[in-house]
Design an enzyme around this catalytic site. Structure first.
Site, mmCIF file in Angstrom:
data_model
loop_
_atom_site.group_PDB
_atom_site.id
_atom_site.type_symbol
_atom_site.label_atom_id
_atom_site.label_comp_id
_atom_site.label_asym_id
_atom_site.label_seq_id
_atom_site.Cartn_x
_atom_site.Cartn_y
_atom_site.Cartn_z
ATOM 1 N N ARG A 46 -8.298 -6.817 9.076
ATOM 2 C CA ARG A 46 -7.598 -7.312 10.270
ATOM 3 C C ARG A 46 -8.515 -7.443 11.484
ATOM 4 O O ARG A 46 -8.162 -8.155 12.433
ATOM 5 C CB ARG A 46 -6.384 -6.418 10.577
ATOM 6 C CG ARG A 46 -5.265 -6.633 9.567
ATOM 7 C CD ARG A 46 -4.051 -5.774 9.827
ATOM 8 N NE ARG A 46 -2.968 -6.168 8.926
ATOM 9 C CZ ARG A 46 -1.879 -5.442 8.679
ATOM 10 N NH1 ARG A 46 -1.729 -4.267 9.262
ATOM 11 N NH2 ARG A 46 -0.945 -5.892 7.861
ATOM 12 N N SER A 95 -3.956 9.143 8.027
ATOM 13 C CA SER A 95 -3.199 8.176 7.233
ATOM 14 C C SER A 95 -1.911 8.808 6.725
ATOM 15 O O SER A 95 -1.939 9.803 5.997
ATOM 16 C CB SER A 95 -4.052 7.705 6.045
ATOM 17 O OG SER A 95 -3.213 7.175 5.035
ATOM 18 N N ARG A 134 -7.875 -2.512 -2.073
ATOM 19 C CA ARG A 134 -7.670 -1.435 -1.097
ATOM 20 C C ARG A 134 -8.110 -0.078 -1.665
ATOM 21 O O ARG A 134 -7.908 0.202 -2.840
ATOM 22 C CB ARG A 134 -6.209 -1.421 -0.646
ATOM 23 C CG ARG A 134 -5.894 -2.739 0.065
ATOM 24 C CD ARG A 134 -4.530 -2.776 0.636
ATOM 25 N NE ARG A 134 -4.371 -1.851 1.743
ATOM 26 C CZ ARG A 134 -3.239 -1.695 2.415
ATOM 27 N NH1 ARG A 134 -2.177 -2.394 2.069
ATOM 28 N NH2 ARG A 134 -3.170 -0.852 3.420
ATOM 29 N N GLY A 194 0.824 -1.210 0.000
ATOM 30 C CA GLY A 194 0.000 0.000 0.000
ATOM 31 C C GLY A 194 0.854 1.253 0.000
ATOM 32 O O GLY A 194 0.526 2.245 -0.659
ATOM 33 N N ASP A 197 -0.512 -0.628 12.967
ATOM 34 C CA ASP A 197 -0.044 -1.923 12.459
ATOM 35 C C ASP A 197 0.178 -2.947 13.576
ATOM 36 O O ASP A 197 0.348 -4.135 13.299
ATOM 37 C CB ASP A 197 1.262 -1.739 11.673
ATOM 38 C CG ASP A 197 1.029 -1.012 10.357
ATOM 39 O OD1 ASP A 197 -0.132 -0.958 9.904
ATOM 40 O OD2 ASP A 197 2.003 -0.498 9.795
HETATM 41 C C1 S3P Z 1 2.419 3.438 6.406
HETATM 42 C C2 S3P Z 1 1.330 4.013 6.973
HETATM 43 C C3 S3P Z 1 0.260 3.236 7.628
HETATM 44 C C4 S3P Z 1 0.660 1.793 7.898
HETATM 45 C C5 S3P Z 1 1.415 1.190 6.768
HETATM 46 C C6 S3P Z 1 2.648 1.997 6.441
HETATM 47 C C7 S3P Z 1 3.415 4.330 5.774
HETATM 48 O O1 S3P Z 1 -0.845 3.286 6.801
HETATM 49 O O2 S3P Z 1 -0.493 1.019 8.190
HETATM 50 O O3 S3P Z 1 1.802 -0.141 7.104
HETATM 51 O O4 S3P Z 1 4.547 3.877 5.525
HETATM 52 O O5 S3P Z 1 3.082 5.492 5.536
HETATM 53 P P1 S3P Z 1 -1.875 4.514 6.919
HETATM 54 O O6 S3P Z 1 -1.128 5.649 7.503
HETATM 55 O O7 S3P Z 1 -2.335 4.801 5.560
HETATM 56 O O8 S3P Z 1 -2.930 4.039 7.862
#
Ligand code: S3P
Length: 423
Positions: free
Chosen positions: A341, A163, A119, A91, A310
């Site tokens: 999850r 996020s 997603r 993601g 996480d």
């Molecule tokens: C991340 C942000 C988080 C996290 C992902 C890594 C990042 O997602 O869950 O594993 O590296 O910016 P969100 O901030 O979109 O929730």
């Protein structure tokens, strides 16, 4: 894979490099002027997807035994990829890359695996379009995503969810926008992008929950030392806290305030965790020692959620061993991670005989009765697999984990490290 209940876990370990910082080191290293030497880089599948995408855009990236070397092409030096950029299960790669691609003078398409295709991407399509980006996605919300050349302008954007991926995508697009870009967060999320921007000479200001970026002329390459990932350390923190007699030290863990919610919650539950060798460079780092303790249930919700998003699956495992009730709320975001999850943990904890109830935005766990072993599903989600492996160490009987190889997304040596500690 079979996992037996084990005796005390003892020893000293390091965990692999931070996943979020490793991704950003490749991306910003690629856009900088000059060469970036990255030590401590996470050689997990997700970060290798990021490397692969940048190589497809003409960036030279060399992987040696102890570092990754990125030859920066400058802000305007990426080349049009000849094929779809494949982001695998990641993601972070998908969303952050969209921010960068929005500002390029070429067309590119991004796609990932079955999980990535489910997603939500509407959350990045919307602000990037407001900035002037020309972007198409399946049903305006899913991969594959195609970005066409366009002129960007800065916006002020209030994030609907806390996020870091969304925040970072907008800030990365802001590098290519005319005028300032401002992002307002509902609660602070991880700030690795902002820290790395500052280290590379970008003018970016954070005041409370408001982050403002001025588009730079260029980025200056700096060497990056990636600290150990607290999200990977989390599995050993919980294992050490729930396996009777354990005492273990995890060295060189990143303890950025926006990531340490797990420490606050485990300590609230009664865990014995001490910090030593604290040092602060671009990111704060220390060694963490955890000892077995009797845990009790707690309430988890509100602004701490983005600081431990996480870690919630493995916190749910700690809650299963903790006396009394643990309530997790405000965690709807867990439904749109690599798997749902909430559903995954509720189903698998129930399989182990844990008293657990799903709610709209989290779960309620009534813990304190040692779970039994079970044959667990991973939903092809690395963090679900590792969380259930931790549960299995302190369960009453032997467990089985299906698809244990999914841990390679973020922690290829997880099971070897567990064995070395006595698991
Ligand atoms: C991340 C942000 C988080 C996290 C992902 C890594 C990042 O997602 O869950 O594993 O590296 O910016 P969100 O901030 O979109 O929730």
């Amino acid at each position: 894979m079979q996992i037996q209940p084990c005796g005390p876990l003892r020893g000293e370990i390091t965990v692999p490099g931070d996943k979020s910082i490793s991704h950003r080191a490749i991306m910003l290293g690629a856009l900088a002027n000059g060469t970036t030497h990255i030590t401590g880089f996470l050689m997990g599948d997700d970060c290798l997807s990021t490397i692969d995408c940048f190589r497809k855009m003409g960036v030279q990236i060399e992987i040696t035994d102890n570092e990754v070397i990125v030859e920066g092409v400058g802000l305007h030096g990426l080349c049009e990829p000849e094929e779809t950029l494949y982001t695998g299960n990641s993601g972070t790669t998908t969303r952050l890359l969209c921010g960068i691609l929005a500002g390029q003078p070429f067309t590119a398409t991004l796609n990932g695996d079955a999980s990535i295709q489910k997603r939500p991407m509407g959350r990045i399509i919307k602000p990037l379009r407001e900035m002037g980006a020309s972007i198409e996605g399946k049903n305006d919300n899913y991969c594959p995503l195609t970005l066409y050349p366009s002129e960007l302008h800065g916006i002020e954007y209030r994030l609907p969810v806390a996020s870091a991926q969304l925040k970072s995508a907008i800030l990365l697009a802001g590098l290519y926008a005319e005028g300032q870009t401002t992002v307002i967060e509902p609660a602070p999320s991880r700030d690795h992008t902002e820290r790395m921007f500052r280290a590379l000479g970008v003018e970016i200001e954070t005041e409370g929950n408001v982050i403002t970026l001025d588009p730079p002329e260029d980025l200056h390459a700096v060497d990056i030392a990636v600290p150990g990932d607290i999200s990977s350390a989390a599995f050993f923190l919980v294992a050490g806290a729930i396996v009777p007699g354990s005492e273990l030290t995890i060295k060189n863990v990143g303890v950025n305030q926006t990531r340490t919610g797990i420490l606050d919650v485990l300590r609230d539950m009664g865990a014995d965790i001490t910090e030593s060798n604290f040092r602060d460079d671009a990111e704060p780092v220390c060694d963490l020692t955890v000892r077995y303790s009797h845990l009790h249930g707690v309430e988890i919700g509100g602004s701490i959620i983005p600081r431990l998003i996480d870690e919630l699956p493995v916190i749910a495992v700690a809650a299963a061993f903790a006396e009394g009730e643990t309530v997790i709320r405000d965690a709807q975001e867990l439904k749109v991670k690599e798997s749902n999850r909430i559903a995954a943990m509720v189903t698998e904890l129930s399989r182990a005989g844990v008293d657990v109830e799903e709610t709209d935005d989290g779960m309620i766990i009534r813990g304190g009765k040692t779970p039994c072993g079970a044959s667990f599903q991973t939903y092809k989600d690395h963090r679900i697999a590792m969380s259930l492996a931790v549960l299995a160490l302190a369960a009453q009987t032997t467990s089985r984990i299906n698809d244990p190889e999914v841990v390679s997304i973020s922690y290829p040596d997880f099971f070897d490290t567990l064995k070395a500690l006595g698991g």
